[in-house]
Design a protein around this motif. Sequence first.
Motif, PDB file in Angstrom:
ATOM      1  N   ALA A 162       5.465  11.146  -3.711  1.00  0.00           N
ATOM      2  CA  ALA A 162       4.908   9.905  -3.168  1.00  0.00           C
ATOM      3  C   ALA A 162       3.640   9.485  -3.899  1.00  0.00           C
ATOM      4  CB  ALA A 162       4.600  10.070  -1.684  1.00  0.00           C
ATOM      5  N   TYR A 163       3.185  10.285  -4.837  1.00  0.00           N
ATOM      6  CA  TYR A 163       1.923   9.988  -5.505  1.00  0.00           C
ATOM      7  C   TYR A 163       2.074   8.799  -6.453  1.00  0.00           C
ATOM      8  CZ  TYR A 163      -2.071  10.178  -8.553  1.00  0.00           C
ATOM      9  OH  TYR A 163      -3.184   9.827  -9.262  1.00  0.00           O
ATOM     10  N   ARG A 164       1.137   7.912  -6.405  1.00  0.00           N
ATOM     11  CA  ARG A 164       1.015   6.823  -7.373  1.00  0.00           C
ATOM     12  C   ARG A 164      -0.438   6.821  -7.822  1.00  0.00           C
ATOM     13  NH1 ARG A 164       5.434   2.502  -7.140  1.00  0.00           N
ATOM     14  NH2 ARG A 164       6.869   3.481  -5.726  1.00  0.00           N
ATOM     15  N   SER A 209       1.798  12.826   4.574  1.00  0.00           N
ATOM     16  CA  SER A 209       1.250  12.407   5.869  1.00  0.00           C
ATOM     17  C   SER A 209       1.353  13.505   6.912  1.00  0.00           C
ATOM     18  CB  SER A 209       2.006  11.179   6.387  1.00  0.00           C
ATOM     19  OG  SER A 209       1.884  10.104   5.527  1.00  0.00           O
ATOM     20  N   LEU A 210       0.348  13.594   7.757  1.00  0.00           N
ATOM     21  CA  LEU A 210       0.352  14.580   8.828  1.00  0.00           C
ATOM     22  C   LEU A 210       1.306  14.189   9.954  1.00  0.00           C
ATOM     23  CD1 LEU A 210      -3.469  15.389   9.063  1.00  0.00           C
ATOM     24  CD2 LEU A 210      -1.654  16.739   7.972  1.00  0.00           C
ATOM     25  N   GLU A 223      -0.836   5.995  10.918  1.00  0.00           N
ATOM     26  CA  GLU A 223      -0.948   5.398   9.591  1.00  0.00           C
ATOM     27  C   GLU A 223       0.374   5.367   8.832  1.00  0.00           C
ATOM     28  OE1 GLU A 223      -4.040   7.658   7.696  1.00  0.00           O
ATOM     29  OE2 GLU A 223      -5.589   6.350   8.504  1.00  0.00           O
ATOM     30  N   MET A 224       0.466   4.366   7.978  1.00  0.00           N
ATOM     31  CA  MET A 224       1.579   4.180   7.054  1.00  0.00           C
ATOM     32  C   MET A 224       2.915   3.935   7.760  1.00  0.00           C
ATOM     33  SD  MET A 224       0.317   3.890   4.139  1.00  0.00           S
ATOM     34  CE  MET A 224       1.825   3.778   3.223  1.00  0.00           C
ATOM     35  N   ALA A 225       2.918   3.030   8.728  1.00  0.00           N
ATOM     36  CA  ALA A 225       4.183   2.575   9.306  1.00  0.00           C
ATOM     37  C   ALA A 225       4.883   1.765   8.214  1.00  0.00           C
ATOM     38  CB  ALA A 225       3.942   1.730  10.549  1.00  0.00           C
ATOM     39  N   THR A 226       6.119   2.126   7.900  1.00  0.00           N
ATOM     40  CA  THR A 226       6.804   1.494   6.774  1.00  0.00           C
ATOM     41  C   THR A 226       7.914   0.544   7.194  1.00  0.00           C
ATOM     42  OG1 THR A 226       8.298   3.383   6.541  1.00  0.00           O
ATOM     43  CG2 THR A 226       6.267   3.402   5.226  1.00  0.00           C
ATOM     44  N   ASP A 227       8.354   0.616   8.429  1.00  0.00           N
ATOM     45  CA  ASP A 227       9.369  -0.315   8.912  1.00  0.00           C
ATOM     46  C   ASP A 227       9.307  -0.357  10.431  1.00  0.00           C
ATOM     47  OD1 ASP A 227      11.394  -2.170   8.811  1.00  0.00           O
ATOM     48  OD2 ASP A 227      12.917  -0.811   8.043  1.00  0.00           O
ATOM     49  N   VAL A 287       0.849  -1.185   0.000  1.00  0.00           N
ATOM     50  CA  VAL A 287       0.000   0.000   0.000  1.00  0.00           C
ATOM     51  C   VAL A 287       0.888   1.239   0.000  1.00  0.00           C
ATOM     52  CG1 VAL A 287      -1.787   1.248   1.267  1.00  0.00           C
ATOM     53  CG2 VAL A 287      -1.835  -1.232   1.184  1.00  0.00           C
ATOM     54  N   TYR A 288       0.671   2.112  -0.976  1.00  0.00           N
ATOM     55  CA  TYR A 288       1.493   3.316  -1.108  1.00  0.00           C
ATOM     56  C   TYR A 288       0.994   4.475  -0.273  1.00  0.00           C
ATOM     57  CZ  TYR A 288       2.722   0.740  -5.319  1.00  0.00           C
ATOM     58  OH  TYR A 288       3.087  -0.229  -6.196  1.00  0.00           O
ATOM     59  N   ASN A 289      -0.311   4.566  -0.093  1.00  0.00           N
ATOM     60  CA  ASN A 289      -0.854   5.674   0.679  1.00  0.00           C
ATOM     61  C   ASN A 289      -2.233   5.314   1.214  1.00  0.00           C
ATOM     62  OD1 ASN A 289      -2.761   6.287  -1.424  1.00  0.00           O
ATOM     63  ND2 ASN A 289      -1.142   7.332  -2.511  1.00  0.00           N
ATOM     64  N   ILE A 290      -2.703   6.105   2.133  1.00  0.00           N
ATOM     65  CA  ILE A 290      -4.021   5.923   2.746  1.00  0.00           C
ATOM     66  C   ILE A 290      -4.885   7.093   2.306  1.00  0.00           C
ATOM     67  CG2 ILE A 290      -5.270   5.905   4.947  1.00  0.00           C
ATOM     68  CD1 ILE A 290      -3.647   3.415   4.582  1.00  0.00           C
TER      69      ILE A 290
END
Length: 187
Positions: free
Chosen positions: A73-75, A168-169, A147-151, A62-65
């Motif tokens: 970061a846009y896809r 992201s905020l 949101e969006m924890a990546t590691d 998932v690239y973004n929420i």
Amino acid sequence: MNPLADSTVYMGSASGGLWRSRSLGLGISWEYVPVGHGVLGVSSIAFAPNDSLEMYIGTGEVYNINTTGNDGAYRSTRGSYGVGILKSIDGGTTWTKSLDWTYQNQKGVQAVKVDPEDRTRVFAATSDGVYRSIDAGNTWELVFANEMATDVEIIDNTILTVCGNLGSLNKGMFYSTDGGDTWSQAG
């Protein structure tokens, strides 16, 4: 890499599932590993310490929420959704759902890490935030809802995570010094 079989390596792919080579990936040695669940993206592979049989895979990419993610970061799509975390206790022959999602949940797991000192503690960086299991993946608790924890990394009782992308905020690096109970933002 399999911790007890140096020549066996696993690879997760963005839209092709889980793969294994028993010859360090050299030559035409890769074989698809069926997991018994509709999995496209395998984002993370983790083994229990010193164990060739107990392993976890994180699913989805998932690239973004929602509207999170713009500029670099846009896809145009949000990647592929996962079905949660799958666990095998027989070296990848059979798999069960550990963290149980459906595609309709529209979530992904970016990283799974098993505590090197305590195989019952497992952490996962996901599109929801950081999940923790204290019973080897039998149950999970969302311990950091950013949101969006990546590691995620585990160093003794300190847990580190990074969250967000350019839009992201609450992006940044975060840490917990009590095993994931409370979190603070780093510097």
